[in-house]
Design a protein around this motif. Structure first.
Motif, PDB file in Angstrom:
ATOM      1  N   ARG A  63       0.829  -1.198   0.000  1.00 55.66           N
ATOM      2  CA  ARG A  63       0.000   0.000   0.000  1.00 55.66           C
ATOM      3  C   ARG A  63       0.866   1.252   0.000  1.00 55.66           C
ATOM      4  NH1 ARG A  63      -2.331   3.260   4.094  1.00 55.66           N
ATOM      5  NH2 ARG A  63      -1.356   1.987   5.719  1.00 55.66           N
TER       6      ARG A  63
ATOM      7  N   LEU B 190       1.725   5.093   0.649  1.00 53.02           N
ATOM      8  CA  LEU B 190       1.313   5.977   1.740  1.00 53.02           C
ATOM      9  C   LEU B 190       1.431   7.428   1.334  1.00 53.02           C
ATOM     10  CD1 LEU B 190       3.248   4.233   4.659  1.00 53.02           C
ATOM     11  CD2 LEU B 190       0.846   3.892   4.047  1.00 53.02           C
ATOM     12  N   ASN B 191       0.563   8.247   1.897  1.00 54.84           N
ATOM     13  CA  ASN B 191       0.695   9.695   1.780  1.00 54.84           C
ATOM     14  C   ASN B 191       1.494  10.175   2.989  1.00 54.84           C
ATOM     15  OD1 ASN B 191      -0.900   9.956  -0.595  1.00 54.84           O
ATOM     16  ND2 ASN B 191      -2.756   9.723   0.669  1.00 54.84           N
TER      17      ASN B 191
ATOM     18  N   HIS C  86       5.850   5.838  -2.355  1.00 53.00           N
ATOM     19  CA  HIS C  86       4.999   6.686  -1.535  1.00 53.00           C
ATOM     20  C   HIS C  86       4.850   8.067  -2.160  1.00 53.00           C
ATOM     21  CE1 HIS C  86       5.159   3.614   1.505  1.00 53.00           C
ATOM     22  NE2 HIS C  86       6.481   3.737   1.636  1.00 53.00           N
TER      23      HIS C  86
ATOM     24  N   GLN D 133      -4.446  15.483   6.139  1.00 54.76           N
ATOM     25  CA  GLN D 133      -4.638  14.253   6.901  1.00 54.76           C
ATOM     26  C   GLN D 133      -3.797  13.095   6.337  1.00 54.76           C
ATOM     27  OE1 GLN D 133      -8.772  13.290   7.536  1.00 54.76           O
ATOM     28  NE2 GLN D 133      -9.302  15.388   8.109  1.00 54.76           N
TER      29      GLN D 133
ATOM     30  N   ASP E 138      -1.026   9.815   6.036  1.00 50.31           N
ATOM     31  CA  ASP E 138      -0.934   8.519   6.720  1.00 50.31           C
ATOM     32  C   ASP E 138       0.219   8.501   7.728  1.00 50.31           C
ATOM     33  OD1 ASP E 138      -3.006   7.344   5.129  1.00 50.31           O
ATOM     34  OD2 ASP E 138      -1.561   7.198   3.480  1.00 50.31           O
ATOM     35  N   LEU E 139       1.211   9.329   7.484  1.00 53.73           N
ATOM     36  CA  LEU E 139       2.423   9.300   8.330  1.00 53.73           C
ATOM     37  C   LEU E 139       3.080  10.674   8.286  1.00 53.73           C
ATOM     38  CD1 LEU E 139       4.677   7.691   9.909  1.00 53.73           C
ATOM     39  CD2 LEU E 139       5.717   7.249   7.678  1.00 53.73           C
TER      40      LEU E 139
ATOM     41  N   LEU F 206      -2.302   9.601  14.498  1.00 50.42           N
ATOM     42  CA  LEU F 206      -1.314   9.726  13.422  1.00 50.42           C
ATOM     43  C   LEU F 206       0.043   9.218  13.903  1.00 50.42           C
ATOM     44  CD1 LEU F 206      -0.532  10.832  10.595  1.00 50.42           C
ATOM     45  CD2 LEU F 206      -0.024  13.029  11.738  1.00 50.42           C
TER      46      LEU F 206
ATOM     47  N   VAL G 249       3.922   1.701  10.447  1.00 47.10           N
ATOM     48  CA  VAL G 249       2.680   1.812   9.684  1.00 47.10           C
ATOM     49  C   VAL G 249       2.246   0.475   9.127  1.00 47.10           C
ATOM     50  CG1 VAL G 249       1.511   2.940   7.759  1.00 47.10           C
ATOM     51  CG2 VAL G 249       3.173   4.218   9.112  1.00 47.10           C
ATOM     52  N   GLU G 250       3.092  -0.120   8.283  1.00 47.19           N
ATOM     53  CA  GLU G 250       2.708  -1.350   7.609  1.00 47.19           C
ATOM     54  C   GLU G 250       2.503  -2.498   8.592  1.00 47.19           C
ATOM     55  OE1 GLU G 250       2.180  -1.942   4.247  1.00 47.19           O
ATOM     56  OE2 GLU G 250       2.216   0.228   4.061  1.00 47.19           O
TER      57      GLU G 250
END
Length: 604
Positions: free
Chosen positions: A482, A484-485, A508, A527, A529-530, A558, A601-602
């Motif tokens: 996936r 990420l933003n 990313h 907003q 992801d990280l 977050l 995250v992952e």
């Protein structure tokens, strides 16, 4: 000497010296007072009382015997009875002894003229009385009476009587003088005891004043030491940040360049650049480690870890270097060694890295071996392991073995020129081993290699505490993972360019801002992801930005990773307390960055 020239250790002995000196003075003062009370109040008083009693007794006895002798002579002359002569003969020697005893007790009687005249008069009286007794025995009582009433007898009798009066006066004066002397001794004793008491009170007063001043000086010295420590820590943190930040740019750019198409000579130049950067990073780490050890800021962890993994990661990091020199890098693990132990794996890796890198650096032919065996299965609830690093290098001269663990020490001066280094590696190893409550020893023979033996304690790990095997990816996230933003807050253009390249290569999307205030706004608007934020930034730093983001509804969950060039653990704890989830130290590699993203995250 000023306070700045005195160490805390010097000041620590001051209360001991003050208390010991005052205590010794007090002890001697009390001993003297007790001895004085015994000497003057008990012993001398007893002796004086005995002397007074004996002198008084002798005085009364002399008067009584003198009267007895006079009366016996007169009665013998009047009655002619022989019994009076017998009585005279009986008491005459006793009078003489009593006078001699009194004269011995009161030496002043020897110097008195009246007393001396009494002796001559007494001799004449005795002679007349002897003649009178002779007449009595012949029956001439009348002649005996005439002798005892003759002017010569009466005159000497008066001289003798006056002498005896003076003798009694001398005795009385001696008694009075003795009483006065005893009173003087008592007064002197009281004065001396009072003086000693005043001196002791003054000494204890001075002691308490000195101790109060010592406490103030010690507090000031402690404050100065803490201030100096803070200044040193601030300086080291600043230097660490100012050096590691551009070094991150150098090594990061070199890593990006290594993934492009380069000619052979360009790749060689790039390799030299990367190696030089790694050497510079190692030197910086050594200096910072020694500073942390000297400041007592090196902390020990106790976590369960797999020992073989720790050794493998240490050897794998240096295997390419050994391969370049044609050396075999071996790892031997005794079957009795437990799989998991509880200790500090980070410090163990640091010790092994220093020993292994030194061994590879100073070995040209042969091998380098790291091995582990059990010294004692259990002692005091701990497992003692022997970890050794052995090489077939040049060895160390015997005269250098004693100083090899000193800071800035090398086997000889030519080593620094040929191999480089700060000479801090083994000093760091020795201090780390001491912090782990272990021991280290070295055996070496010039030309036949060197062996370092570590004896370290570890705690056994219960089955319930064995950690799950976790393997973070060491390669970029492949397609299919996936994307990420990711919001990145970094004010340094070079470092911002590098982290963008690393993250975009991993697939990313990256949004860059150059201060913490913009990061807070971007979290509210985008907003992400990280959030990956640098700590030191203008306008608003990463620490304050994290606190504000955690107060926002969209910022509570977050994940936030902090980037810092500071190397001190207490500073890292401060950043975590501000709300960050993890800290990545600069300079970092692409693998370290992607691995941390995976963990935060992952893998969540």
């Amino acid at each position: 000497m000023s306070l700045k020239n005195k160490s805390l250790l010097d000041l620590e002995y001051l209360p001991l010296v003050v208390f010991l000196s005052t205590f010794v003075m007090t002890l001697f003062g009390l001993i003297w007072i007790v001895w004085s009370i015994y000497s003057v109040g008990i012993r001398d008083e007893t002796s004086h009382s005995e002397w007074v009693l004996e002198v008084s007794h002798l005085q009364g006895e002399i008067i009584h015997l003198d009267e007895v002798l006079t009366m016996s002579a007169r009665m013998a002359a009047q009655t002619g009875d022989a019994i009076w002569e017998q009585r005279y003969r009986k008491y005459e020697p006793e009078l003489g002894k009593a006078i001699e005893a009194a004269s011995a007790l009161v030496p002043e009687t020897h110097a008195n003229e009246s007393v001396l005249a009494t002796n001559s008069a007494n001799e004449i009286l005795v002679e007349i009385e002897e003649k009178a007794f002779s007449h009595v025995r012949e029956g001439n009582v009348l002649e005996a009476s005439e002798l005892l009433s003759s002017p010569l007898y009466e005159n000497n009798k008066r001289i003798y009587a006056r002498g005896m009066e003076v003798f009694n006066q001398v005795l009385q004066e001696a008694l009075a003088n003795a009483d006065q002397q005893r009173l003087k001794s008592q007064y002197l004793q009281i004065l001396l005891a009072s003086a000693i008491a005043i001196i002791l009170l003054f000494s204890w007063g001075c002691a308490f004043i000195l101790l109060k001043r010592w406490r103030l000086r010690l507090t000031e010295a402690k404050k100065e030491a803490e201030k100096a420590s803070r200044a040193k820590s601030s300086f080291l943190a600043t230097i660490s940040h100012e050096i590691r930040t551009p070094l991150n740019g150098i090594l990061g750019t070199a890593q990006l360049m290594a993934e492009t198409r380069l000619e052979k000579d360009q790749r060689e130049h790039l390799r030299i650049l990367q190696n030089s950067g790694q050497v510079l990073l190692a030197i910086i780490n050594d200096v910072l480690d020694m500073s942390k050890i000297d400041a007592g800021r090196m902390e020990i962890e106790k976590t369960a870890f797999k020992l073989s993994n720790c050794l493998t990661s240490s050897t794998d990091a240096l295997r390419s270097l050994a391969k370049q020199k044609g050396l075999k890098l071996n790892m031997l693990l005794d079957p009795e060694v437990p799989d998991y132990v509880k200790g500090d794996p980070v410090k163990l890796r640091q010790i092994l890295w220093n020993l292994l890198s030194n061994a590879i650096k100073f070995t040209e032919i042969g091998h380098v071996t790291v091995g582990v065996s059990v010294k004692e299965p259990k002692r005091d609830g701990k497992i003692w392991l022997v970890i050794y690093v052995e090489d077939t290098g040049a060895g160390i001269r015997p005269d250098r073995l004693a100083t090899i663990f000193e800071a800035f020490s090398q086997e000889d001066e030519t080593i620094t020129r040929r191999h480089g280094g700060t000479g801090l590696g083994l000093a760091i190893v020795k201090n780390l081993v001491a912090l782990l409550q272990g021991e280290i020893s070295v055996k070496s023979e010039k030309g036949h290699g060197t062996r370092f033996d570590l004896r370290l304690p570890f705690h056994p790990v219960p089955a319930s505490e064995i950690p799950l095997e976790e393997t973070a990816p060491t390669t970029p996230i492949k397609s299919g993972s996936r994307p990420l933003n990711i919001l990145v807050a970094e004010d340094n253009e070079v470092n911002a360019m590098i982290i963008r390249a690393f993250l975009e290569k991993a697939g990313h999307s990256v949004l860059l801002v150059d201060n913490g205030k913009k990061a807070v706004q971007a979290v509210a608007e985008k907003q992400p992801d990280l959030l990956i934020t640098d700590i030191h930034m203008p306008v608003m730093d990463g620490e304050e930005a994290t606190r504000r983001i955690r107060q926002m509804p969209m910022g509570k969950n977050l994940r936030i990773i902090g980037l810092t060039a500071e190397a001190f653990a207490d500073r890292h704890r401060r950043f975590l307390e501000a709300g960050m989830d993890d800290i990545l130290s600069k300079p970092y590699t692409e693998d370290q960055l992607t691995g941390m993203i995976y963990r935060n995250v992952e893998h969540q």
